[in-house]
Scaffold this active site. Structure first.
Site, PDB file in Angstrom:
ATOM      1  NE  ARG A 103      18.881  25.416 -11.576  1.00 23.25           N
ATOM      2  CZ  ARG A 103      20.109  24.843 -10.839  1.00 23.25           C
ATOM      3  NH1 ARG A 103      20.135  23.501 -10.472  1.00 23.25           N
ATOM      4  NH2 ARG A 103      21.216  25.304 -10.816  1.00 23.25           N
TER       5      ARG A 103
ATOM      6  CD  GLU B   7      26.742  17.853  -8.498  1.00 23.78           C
ATOM      7  OE1 GLU B   7      25.669  17.929  -8.418  1.00 23.78           O
ATOM      8  OE2 GLU B   7      27.752  18.712  -8.521  1.00 23.78           O
ATOM      9  CD  GLU B   8      29.581  21.359  -8.298  1.00 21.68           C
ATOM     10  OE1 GLU B   8      28.676  21.924  -9.093  1.00 21.68           O
ATOM     11  OE2 GLU B   8      29.530  21.620  -7.281  1.00 21.68           O
TER      12      GLU B   8
ATOM     13  CB  SER C 248      19.686  20.136 -10.058  1.00 22.68           C
ATOM     14  OG  SER C 248      18.837  20.970 -10.732  1.00 22.68           O
TER      15      SER C 248
ATOM     16  CG  HIS D 116      28.132  26.714  -7.429  1.00 20.96           C
ATOM     17  ND1 HIS D 116      27.268  26.282  -8.481  1.00 20.96           N
ATOM     18  CD2 HIS D 116      28.355  25.619  -6.695  1.00 20.96           C
ATOM     19  CE1 HIS D 116      27.066  24.876  -8.357  1.00 20.96           C
ATOM     20  NE2 HIS D 116      27.707  24.609  -7.236  1.00 20.96           N
TER      21      HIS D 116
ATOM     22  CG  ASP E  59      28.533  22.076  -3.889  1.00 14.90           C
ATOM     23  OD1 ASP E  59      28.492  20.860  -4.049  1.00 14.90           O
ATOM     24  OD2 ASP E  59      28.461  23.166  -4.691  1.00 14.90           O
TER      25      ASP E  59
ATOM     26  CG  HIS F  92      32.397  49.328 -42.197  1.00 13.87           C
ATOM     27  ND1 HIS F  92      31.583  50.366 -41.689  1.00 13.87           N
ATOM     28  CD2 HIS F  92      33.596  49.783 -42.119  1.00 13.87           C
ATOM     29  CE1 HIS F  92      31.939  51.429 -41.474  1.00 13.87           C
ATOM     30  NE2 HIS F  92      33.580  51.222 -41.699  1.00 13.87           N
TER      31      HIS F  92
ATOM     32  CG  ASP G  67      33.206  17.468  -9.401  1.00 11.27           C
ATOM     33  OD1 ASP G  67      32.395  16.757  -8.407  1.00 11.27           O
ATOM     34  OD2 ASP G  67      32.441  17.942 -10.475  1.00 11.27           O
TER      35      ASP G  67
ATOM     36  CG  ASP H  82      26.139  17.973  -2.881  1.00  8.88           C
ATOM     37  OD1 ASP H  82      26.874  18.937  -2.463  1.00  8.88           O
ATOM     38  OD2 ASP H  82      25.939  17.924  -4.305  1.00  8.88           O
TER      39      ASP H  82
ATOM     40  CB  THR I   2      32.028  50.749 -36.417  1.00  9.53           C
ATOM     41  OG1 THR I   2      33.427  50.757 -37.264  1.00  9.53           O
ATOM     42  CG2 THR I   2      32.005  51.934 -35.518  1.00  9.53           C
TER      43      THR I   2
HETATM   44  N1  BES Z   1      25.314  20.608  -4.176  1.00 12.04           N
HETATM   45  C1  BES Z   1      24.577  21.273  -5.179  1.00 12.04           C
HETATM   46  C2  BES Z   1      23.122  21.113  -5.604  1.00 12.04           C
HETATM   47  C3  BES Z   1      22.371  21.819  -4.455  1.00 12.04           C
HETATM   48  C4  BES Z   1      22.803  22.793  -3.782  1.00 12.04           C
HETATM   49  C5  BES Z   1      21.177  21.232  -4.116  1.00 12.04           C
HETATM   50  C6  BES Z   1      22.262  23.387  -2.720  1.00 12.04           C
HETATM   51  C7  BES Z   1      20.497  22.017  -3.195  1.00 12.04           C
HETATM   52  C8  BES Z   1      20.836  22.883  -2.304  1.00 12.04           C
HETATM   53  C9  BES Z   1      25.376  20.717  -6.612  1.00 12.04           C
HETATM   54  O1  BES Z   1      26.527  20.353  -6.379  1.00 12.04           O
HETATM   55  C10 BES Z   1      25.214  21.308  -7.631  1.00 12.04           C
HETATM   56  O2  BES Z   1      25.941  22.432  -7.800  1.00 12.04           O
HETATM   57  N2  BES Z   1      24.580  20.968  -8.739  1.00 12.04           N
HETATM   58  C11 BES Z   1      24.430  21.644 -10.109  1.00 12.04           C
HETATM   59  C12 BES Z   1      23.753  20.537 -10.850  1.00 12.04           C
HETATM   60  C13 BES Z   1      24.051  20.769 -12.338  1.00 12.04           C
HETATM   61  C14 BES Z   1      25.482  20.861 -12.601  1.00 12.04           C
HETATM   62  C15 BES Z   1      23.611  19.415 -13.154  1.00 12.04           C
HETATM   63  C16 BES Z   1      23.099  22.611 -10.012  1.00 12.04           C
HETATM   64  O3  BES Z   1      22.294  22.617  -9.172  1.00 12.04           O
HETATM   65  O4  BES Z   1      23.581  23.740 -10.572  1.00 12.04           O
HETATM   66 MN    MN Z   2      27.314  19.375  -4.593  1.00  8.51          MN
HETATM   67 MN    MN Z   3      27.627  22.569  -6.895  1.00  8.61          MN
END
Ligand code: BES
Ligand code: MN
Ligand code: MN
Length: 437
Positions: free
Chosen positions: A311, A136-137, A382, A410, A102, A196, A71, A163, A298
């Site tokens: 994080r 995952e996303e 993550s 992203h 990704d 209002h 995904d 990844d 308003t």
């Molecule tokens: N591939 C990424 C995570 C990542 C990117 C790790 C670059 C290290 C370096 C993964 O697809 C991702 O975007 N994870 C999300 C996790 C969330 C949806 C739980 C994130 O990190 O925001």
């Molecule tokens: Mn990823």
């Molecule tokens: Mn990602």
């Protein structure tokens, strides 16, 4: 790969359901062509898992569990893409598409590595199992139950995930730590309907003001998060680890350019590398409320909302942190409003042992293919499945990434550097070879 990247498998958008389904069956077919004798699209309460196995190396040989996600993130804002996100386009050495790095392009490495073994030696030298998910996303809401339910099927000696990224195209690196995440949505309610602002303004507390003031209290002027107890479980960096991190090649100007900012910000006692990979953080991801259409209205709004993600570093628990921010926001809220904090999702961080046979195999594989020994780095993103594999299956994961720091994950114009794709296939092949030794 172009075919794969042209499927708009956006997991968060319900209208993309059929694209998700198509990506899963497309992947199944490629895995069959690559030589996996057993491949299945397995349903979950959400999007399906594509499972494949090729156990030709015998009971004595190690088993590798490959994880990836088919995904992708939503492609918007579309107008900022130079070429359409689902019409993969090669410019120079890069392929541009949503999901290029990704994670479709990176997980596809293992399909091609297996196929290479089929066409040369007949089969991979280790037993290979693949688990490719489609959520995952969206924070993998159904993956942990799936892994629990299929623990026997997924039994292996080590997991491998591509990844993440390496430091540079000739500078390989292995990620040994990821941050966790706790994600909440905050709702502040004042009056029970919009009022209002001329009639009530001045005597009714505006929930947007309240929310902004509350958010302002979450981080102090030194970049420290003020939620009581937030840092209690943080595993502090040792002087040795800090010294090691200071040696990671880091170009501040390049970093500023890539981020598109004039200067950096944050906890001044920590370096940028430390702040972005080994320190916990809090970010407002979005904020809304009241009137935001054309022109002026308003109104004194009834509600204000914010999405806030944190994080986390290893030992901080997403559930505990969610409870801490909830308690704090409720505590600092003035009596004029009510506050609700909804848990959107969470995932554990991870620290991975660097001295395991699999880490050594990955180290040798990178050195062999890139002509340069990899260095060990932490990452700020993550991948919650790493903790799931550890906790449920007892598996260590090797994060063998092939992306580059400027792949724009992203973001508009995401790309994957094609030489890294080919080197990735070679690295995966050597990794399996070294593991089999
Ligand atoms: N591939 C990424 C995570 C990542 C990117 C790790 C670059 C290290 C370096 C993964 O697809 C991702 O975007 N994870 C999300 C996790 C969330 C949806 C739980 C994130 O990190 O925001
Ligand atoms: Mn990823
Ligand atoms: Mn990602």
């Amino acid at each position: 790969m172009k075919e794969f990247l042209s499927i708009a498998s956006v997991s968060t958008q319900p209208e993309r359901e059929s694209d998700i389904g198509y990506a899963a069956t497309w992947l199944r077919d490629r895995l069959l062509i690559a030589g996996f004798p057993k491949v299945a699209v397995m349903p979950t309460p959400g999007h399906p898992v594509v499972y494949a196995e090729w156990l030709a190396a015998g009971a004595e040989a190690p088993t590798v569990l490959v994880y990836g996600h088919y995904d992708v993130q939503p492609p918007d804002p579309l107008e900022l893409w130079n070429t359409p996100p689902f019409e993969p386009t090669i410019v120079g050495d890069d392929i541009f598409a949503r999901g290029a790095a990704d994670d479709k392009g990176q997980m596809y490495v293992y399909v091609k590595a297996a196929e290479a073994f089929k066409e040369t030696e007949g089969a991979p030298p280790v037993n290979v199992k693949c688990i490719f998910e489609g959520e995952e996303e969206s924070a993998s809401p159904n993956l942990e139950p799936f892994v629990r339910e299929h623990a026997d099927l997924l039994a292996a000696d080590v997991a491998v995930i591509s990844d993440t990224h390496i430091l540079g195209k000739d500078m390989p690196s292995i990620v040994y730590a990821l941050r966790g995440i706790a994600y909440v949505e905050v709702q502040v309610t004042g009056p029970d309907q919009d009022l209002h602002s001329g009639i009530y303004g001045g005597a009714v507390h505006n929930p947007i003001h309240v929310l902004c003031a509350m958010i302002d209290q979450l981080i102090d002027k030194d970049g420290r998060i003020t939620i009581p107890g937030f840092y209690d479980k943080v595993q502090e960096l040792t002087p040795e680890e800090r010294a090691e991190m200071a040696k990671i090649p880091f170009d501040r100007d390049k970093w500023l350019r890539e981020a598109g900012v004039k200067t950096d910000w944050g906890e001044s006692a920590y370096t940028i590398v430390e702040r972005t990979t080994a320190r916990p953080t809090l970010d407002v991801n979005g904020i809304w409320g009241g009137y935001i259409q054309e022109g002026a209205k308003t109104v004194l709004p009834s509600k204000a909302f914010a999405k806030i993600s944190m994080r986390l570093v290893p030992n901080q628990s997403p559930a505990e942190i969610t409870q801490l921010i909830r308690n704090y926001l409720v505590e600092i809220a003035p009596p004029t409003v009510t506050v609700e904090v909804r848990d959107l999702h969470g995932g554990d961080g991870a620290i991975i042992r660097r001295d395991s046979p699999a880490m050594k195999a990955a180290f040798r594989a990178y050195a062999e293919v890139f002509g340069q020994e990899p260095i060990f780095v932490r990452e700020g993103g993550s991948i919650p499945v790493v903790a799931t594999f550890k906790n449920v299956l007892g598996l260590e994961t090797v994060l063998m990434g092939f992306g580059l720091p400027d792949d724009r994950l992203h973001s508009p114009n995401e790309k994957f550097h094609l030489p890294n794709f080919y080197r990735g296939i070679e690295t995966a092949i050597h990794f399996m070879r070294f593991l089999a030794e």
